[in-house]
Design a protein around this motif. Structure first.
Motif, PDB file in Angstrom:
ATOM      1  N   SER A 208       0.922  -1.396   0.163  1.00  0.00           N
ATOM      2  CA  SER A 208      -0.134  -0.051  -0.175  1.00  0.00           C
ATOM      3  C   SER A 208       1.332   1.247   0.188  1.00  0.00           C
ATOM      4  O   SER A 208       0.692   2.157  -0.504  1.00  0.00           O
ATOM      5  CB  SER A 208      -0.984  -0.136   1.300  1.00  0.00           C
ATOM      6  N   VAL A 209       1.840   0.975   0.529  1.00  0.00           N
ATOM      7  CA  VAL A 209       2.688   2.661   0.916  1.00  0.00           C
ATOM      8  C   VAL A 209       3.821   2.612  -0.231  1.00  0.00           C
ATOM      9  O   VAL A 209       3.886   3.933  -1.189  1.00  0.00           O
ATOM     10  CB  VAL A 209       3.508   2.694   2.109  1.00  0.00           C
ATOM     11  N   ILE A 210       4.465   1.474  -0.455  1.00  0.00           N
ATOM     12  CA  ILE A 210       5.587   1.675  -0.925  1.00  0.00           C
ATOM     13  C   ILE A 210       4.557   1.056  -2.385  1.00  0.00           C
ATOM     14  O   ILE A 210       5.643   2.722  -3.864  1.00  0.00           O
ATOM     15  CB  ILE A 210       6.726   0.704  -1.258  1.00  0.00           C
ATOM     16  N   GLY A 211       3.224   0.917  -2.694  1.00  0.00           N
ATOM     17  CA  GLY A 211       2.948   0.937  -3.713  1.00  0.00           C
ATOM     18  C   GLY A 211       2.045   1.954  -4.458  1.00  0.00           C
ATOM     19  O   GLY A 211       2.705   2.526  -5.942  1.00  0.00           O
ATOM     20  N   MET A 212       1.861   2.820  -3.443  1.00  0.00           N
ATOM     21  CA  MET A 212       0.953   3.967  -3.758  1.00  0.00           C
ATOM     22  C   MET A 212       2.381   5.340  -4.085  1.00  0.00           C
ATOM     23  O   MET A 212       2.044   6.333  -5.272  1.00  0.00           O
ATOM     24  CB  MET A 212       0.659   4.414  -2.596  1.00  0.00           C
ATOM     25  N   ASP A 213       3.465   4.709  -3.667  1.00  0.00           N
ATOM     26  CA  ASP A 213       4.501   5.547  -3.473  1.00  0.00           C
ATOM     27  C   ASP A 213       4.496   5.333  -5.565  1.00  0.00           C
ATOM     28  O   ASP A 213       5.028   6.848  -5.898  1.00  0.00           O
ATOM     29  CB  ASP A 213       5.470   5.698  -3.036  1.00  0.00           C
ATOM     30  N   VAL A 214       4.980   4.416  -5.570  1.00  0.00           N
ATOM     31  CA  VAL A 214       5.632   3.797  -7.148  1.00  0.00           C
ATOM     32  C   VAL A 214       4.242   4.459  -7.895  1.00  0.00           C
ATOM     33  O   VAL A 214       4.427   4.687  -8.927  1.00  0.00           O
ATOM     34  CB  VAL A 214       5.620   2.391  -7.302  1.00  0.00           C
ATOM     35  N   PHE A 215       3.399   4.300  -8.128  1.00  0.00           N
ATOM     36  CA  PHE A 215       2.444   4.561  -8.902  1.00  0.00           C
ATOM     37  C   PHE A 215       2.536   6.223  -8.918  1.00  0.00           C
ATOM     38  O   PHE A 215       2.564   6.542  -9.753  1.00  0.00           O
ATOM     39  CB  PHE A 215       0.689   4.466  -7.554  1.00  0.00           C
ATOM     40  N   PHE A 216       2.994   7.189  -7.966  1.00  0.00           N
ATOM     41  CA  PHE A 216       2.823   8.503  -7.407  1.00  0.00           C
ATOM     42  C   PHE A 216       3.652   8.800  -8.811  1.00  0.00           C
ATOM     43  O   PHE A 216       3.429  10.087  -9.518  1.00  0.00           O
ATOM     44  CB  PHE A 216       2.314   9.276  -6.391  1.00  0.00           C
ATOM     45  N   ILE A 217       4.594   7.803  -8.824  1.00  0.00           N
ATOM     46  CA  ILE A 217       6.726   7.993  -9.346  1.00  0.00           C
ATOM     47  C   ILE A 217       5.874   8.017 -11.064  1.00  0.00           C
ATOM     48  O   ILE A 217       6.050   8.932 -11.637  1.00  0.00           O
ATOM     49  CB  ILE A 217       7.825   7.634  -8.837  1.00  0.00           C
TER      50      ILE A 217
END
Length: 315
Positions: A208-217
Motif C-alpha cells: 500500500s505505501v511503497i505501491g502507492m509511492d511507485v504509482f505516484f512516481i
C-alpha cells in the motif's frame, strides 16, 4: 560470556546477532568494503548538506529535498553499520531487546521516509518540466516544509506497529537472530506465537505505501515523458530527459532490491541464509553511497561548487 546456544528461557532481555552465518571466516575481508562504503556515504552526504547550506543560490525545492534525502541516508546507515562493524571486528554480538526494537523502528521508518522523499522529488521534476513558469509559485518554501513534515509523519506513524507488535510476542525458542541487524522478519520469526498479524501488516505496508509511492512516481514520469516528447528538437528532449536520469537511478536502487528482499524473506525458503543477509546488508548501504554521486556529482550546481572548493584550496 553469553551462551549463544541457550534456548531454555522466556522473553530474553538480550538478543544475539549472528552477523552473516556461514561467512564468519571472512568477516575481516567483508568489513573492508562495508567500512569504505560507510565512510563514503558519510562524507558524501555531509558534503551535500554543507554545500547546500553555504550556497544560497541552491536554496531551492530540488536541493531541499536532496538535503532531506541526505539526512535520511545518514541516519539509515548509522543505525546499522556501526553494529555490523562491531560484529565483524570485535565479535560484539549482543544487543538489548529495547535497542533491537529501536533499531528496527529506525530502519523501517527511515526506509519509508526515503521512499516518500523520492516521490516528492518526482513531483518536483514534474512541476519543473511540465509547468516551469509556475514552479516557484507551486513549490514555495512552506509547501516544501509541509511535504517534508508529511513524509516524516507518515513514515514514523506507519512504522510504529512493527516494534509494538514485536514487543507483545513471547520469545521462548531462542535469542539468536541469524542476521547482522534487527530486521522485522528476522526478529518476529523467533517468537513462539502466531505472528501472522505482523506478516500481514508488513505486506500491507509494502504494497500500500511503497505501491502507492511507485504509482505516484509512475504518474509523474508519464506526464514528464509526454511533455518531453512534445519538445521540438531531439537535443531539447535529450537535455530535459537527462535531468531525470539521476532520479530514475535512485528509484531503481531503492525499490527493486526492497521488493526482492521482502518477497524472498516471506515466500522463498531454499535460498542460502548468508546470501539473504549479505544482500540485505549491502542493499542498505548502496543508496546512501550512490545518492551523493548521482545527485551531487551529476548536478552541475553542486559539481561546480565542489570544483570551486578544490581549486580554492589548491591556490
Amino acid at each position: 560470556m553469553s551462551d549463544y546456544n541457550t534456548t531454555d528461557f522466556t522473553n530474553p532481555s538480550i538478543f544475539i546477532l549472528l552477523g552473516i552465518p556461514g561467512l564468519e571466516a571472512a568477516y575481516m575481508w567483508i568489513s573492508i568494503p562495508f567500512c569504505a562504503m560507510y565512510a563514503i556515504a558519510m562524507l558524501g552526504n555531509f558534503t551535500i548538506l554543507f554545500i547546500v547550506k553555504r550556497e544560497t543560490r541552491l536554496h531551492e525545492p530540488m536541493f531541499y529535498f536532496l538535503c532531506m534525502l541526505a539526512v535520511t541516508d545518514l541516519v539509515m546507515s548509522t543505525t546499522t553499520v556501526p553494529k555490523k562493524l562491531s560484529i565483524f571486528w570485535f565479535n560484539s554480538r549482543e544487543i538489548s531487546f529495547s535497542a533491537c526494537l529501536t533499531q528496527m523502528y529506525f530502519v523501517l521508518s527511515f526506509s519509508g521516509m526515503e521512499s516518500g522523499i523520492l516521490v516528492a522529488m518526482a513531483f518536483d521534476r514534474y512541476v519543473a518540466i511540465c509547468h516551469p513558469l509556475r514552479h516557484s509559485t507551486i513549490l514555495t518554501n512552506s509547501v516544501v516544509a509541509k511535504i517534508g513534515l508529511a513524509v516524516v509523519l507518515r513514515s514514523g506513524i506507519l512504522a510504529l506497529p512493527y516494534p509494538f507488535l514485536a514487543r507483545q510476542w513471547p520469545y521462548c525458542r531462542t535469542n539468536i537472530i541469524p542476521d547482522s541487524f534487527c530486521g522485522h522478519i528476522a526478529v518476529v520469526n523467533l517468537a513462539c506465537a502466531d505472528i501472522r498479524i505482523s506478516s500481514y501488516y508488513g505486506l500491507f505496508d509494502l504494497f500500500s505505501v511503497i505501491g502507492m509511492d511507485v504509482f505516484f512516481i509512475t504518474v509523474s514520469y508519464t506526464q514528464i515523458l509526454r511533455a518531453i516528447f512534445r519538445l521540438p528538437t531531439k537535443d531539447a528532449r535529450l537535455k530535459t530527459f537527462g535531468t531525470c536520469i539521476s532520479h530514475l537511478c535512485a528509484i531503481s536502487a531503492l525499490y527493486i532490491p526492497d521488493f526482492f528482499s521482502s518477497l524472498v524473506y516471506r515466500f522463498v525458503h531454499n535460498v542460502p541464509p548468508h546470501f539473504l543477509v549479505l544482500f540485505a546488508s549491502v542493499y542498505q548501504l548502496v543508496p546512501p553511497v550512490l545518492h551523493p554521486i548521482i545527485y551531487g556529482v551529476r548536478t552541475k550546481e553542486i559539481r561546480g561548487r565542489l570544483l570551486q572548493l578544490f581549486t580554492h584550496k589548491e591556490t
